[in-house]
Motif scaffolding. Sequence first.
Motif, short mmCIF file in Angstrom:
data_model
loop_
_atom_site.label_atom_id
_atom_site.label_comp_id
_atom_site.label_asym_id
_atom_site.label_seq_id
_atom_site.Cartn_x
_atom_site.Cartn_y
_atom_site.Cartn_z
N MET A 194 0.91 -1.36 -0.06
CA MET A 194 0.06 0.55 -0.22
C MET A 194 0.42 1.23 -0.13
SD MET A 194 -3.30 -1.00 2.29
CE MET A 194 -2.46 -0.91 3.90
N LEU A 195 2.20 1.36 0.43
CA LEU A 195 3.12 2.35 0.91
C LEU A 195 3.41 2.44 -0.06
CD1 LEU A 195 4.23 4.57 2.28
CD2 LEU A 195 6.36 3.47 3.33
N ALA A 230 10.01 1.48 -2.69
CA ALA A 230 9.63 2.23 -1.98
C ALA A 230 8.96 0.68 -0.91
CB ALA A 230 8.81 2.35 -2.32
N MET A 231 9.08 -0.26 -1.88
CA MET A 231 9.07 -1.31 -0.86
C MET A 231 9.16 -2.00 0.46
SD MET A 231 6.81 -4.69 -2.96
CE MET A 231 7.20 -5.28 -1.40
N MET A 257 9.40 9.29 1.02
CA MET A 257 9.73 9.03 -0.34
C MET A 257 8.93 9.54 -1.46
SD MET A 257 9.12 4.99 0.90
CE MET A 257 9.02 3.82 2.47
N THR A 258 8.03 10.00 -1.76
CA THR A 258 7.93 11.01 -2.90
C THR A 258 9.40 12.09 -3.46
OG1 THR A 258 5.57 10.63 -2.59
CG2 THR A 258 6.16 12.59 -4.31
N TYR A 259 9.79 12.84 -1.46
CA TYR A 259 10.27 13.79 -1.80
C TYR A 259 11.92 13.03 -2.97
CZ TYR A 259 14.22 16.48 -0.29
OH TYR A 259 15.78 17.72 -0.42
N ASP A 260 11.79 11.44 -2.40
CA ASP A 260 13.63 10.59 -2.78
C ASP A 260 13.43 10.08 -3.96
OD1 ASP A 260 15.51 9.98 -2.36
OD2 ASP A 260 14.86 7.81 -1.50
N PHE A 261 11.74 10.19 -4.53
CA PHE A 261 12.37 9.32 -5.80
C PHE A 261 11.62 9.90 -6.18
CE2 PHE A 261 11.87 5.51 -2.40
CZ PHE A 261 12.63 5.39 -2.58
#
Length: 263
Positions: free
Chosen positions: A64-65, A198-199, A137-141
Amino acid sequence: MKKIFARKYLGIPYAVFLLLFVVAPLIVLFYYAFTNSTGHFSAANLIGFFTDSNTIGTLFYSLMLALAVTVVCLVIAYPIAYVLAKSGFKAKAVVVMLFVMPMWINFTLRLTALKEILTAIEGNLAFHPFINSVIGMTYDFLPFMILPLYNAISKLDGNLLEAAKDLGAGDVQAFLKVTLPLSMPGIVSGVSMVFLPAMTNYVVLDMLYNSTYIMGSLIGSYFSAYDWHGGSMIALILLLIICVFTLISGSAEEDEGQKGVLL
């Protein structure tokens, strides 16, 4: 005299590297995953993974994340990549570089700065752990989603859009029927580059005070407790999930590429 630098000999260093750092660790992983503490073959670790509510819950939370991060990255990155690829800005490569430049900064420093910003906004990061993890994670990826989309869209033939409009298609129809399908290889590539890390990227969760485990942190907890057998089984199942996802995404990218050639 035989050639010393024949092509087949040039592959020897790569073959040695694969044997030492890919094949050998996988053999060790399989050994611990399918043995018990006495070294005998056992399927208890495999059965325990699917019967333990902790591991199954962690797997679904990780999925989900990762799905939420991927969707957010795609929603943000596609308009950015589209505007950059279609704009007449001469120095648009510089703008693309500006989105990549944060990746040059140390990962810990970037997350620490983000944590300070979120703390100033929220006060206590423990109130919204899932949302904060998605933001981190959005900021990172995000750059990993922008670059393949930008490359895919910038290579599209503009004559196809003109032909669609000559046939009566509006801007929205031309985008949905031409641009979006032909940019699908970039979407698939970006999704693969974001979803899979992200997993397992538990560092973001730890730094943003998210006490929930994901697959990466769960594996680490098993090895920290010296349960190499259970940790190896979880790592092996996660590796299988990643391989299946990679095969599916690769097949989808190849199919979309063939459709693009036909168009």
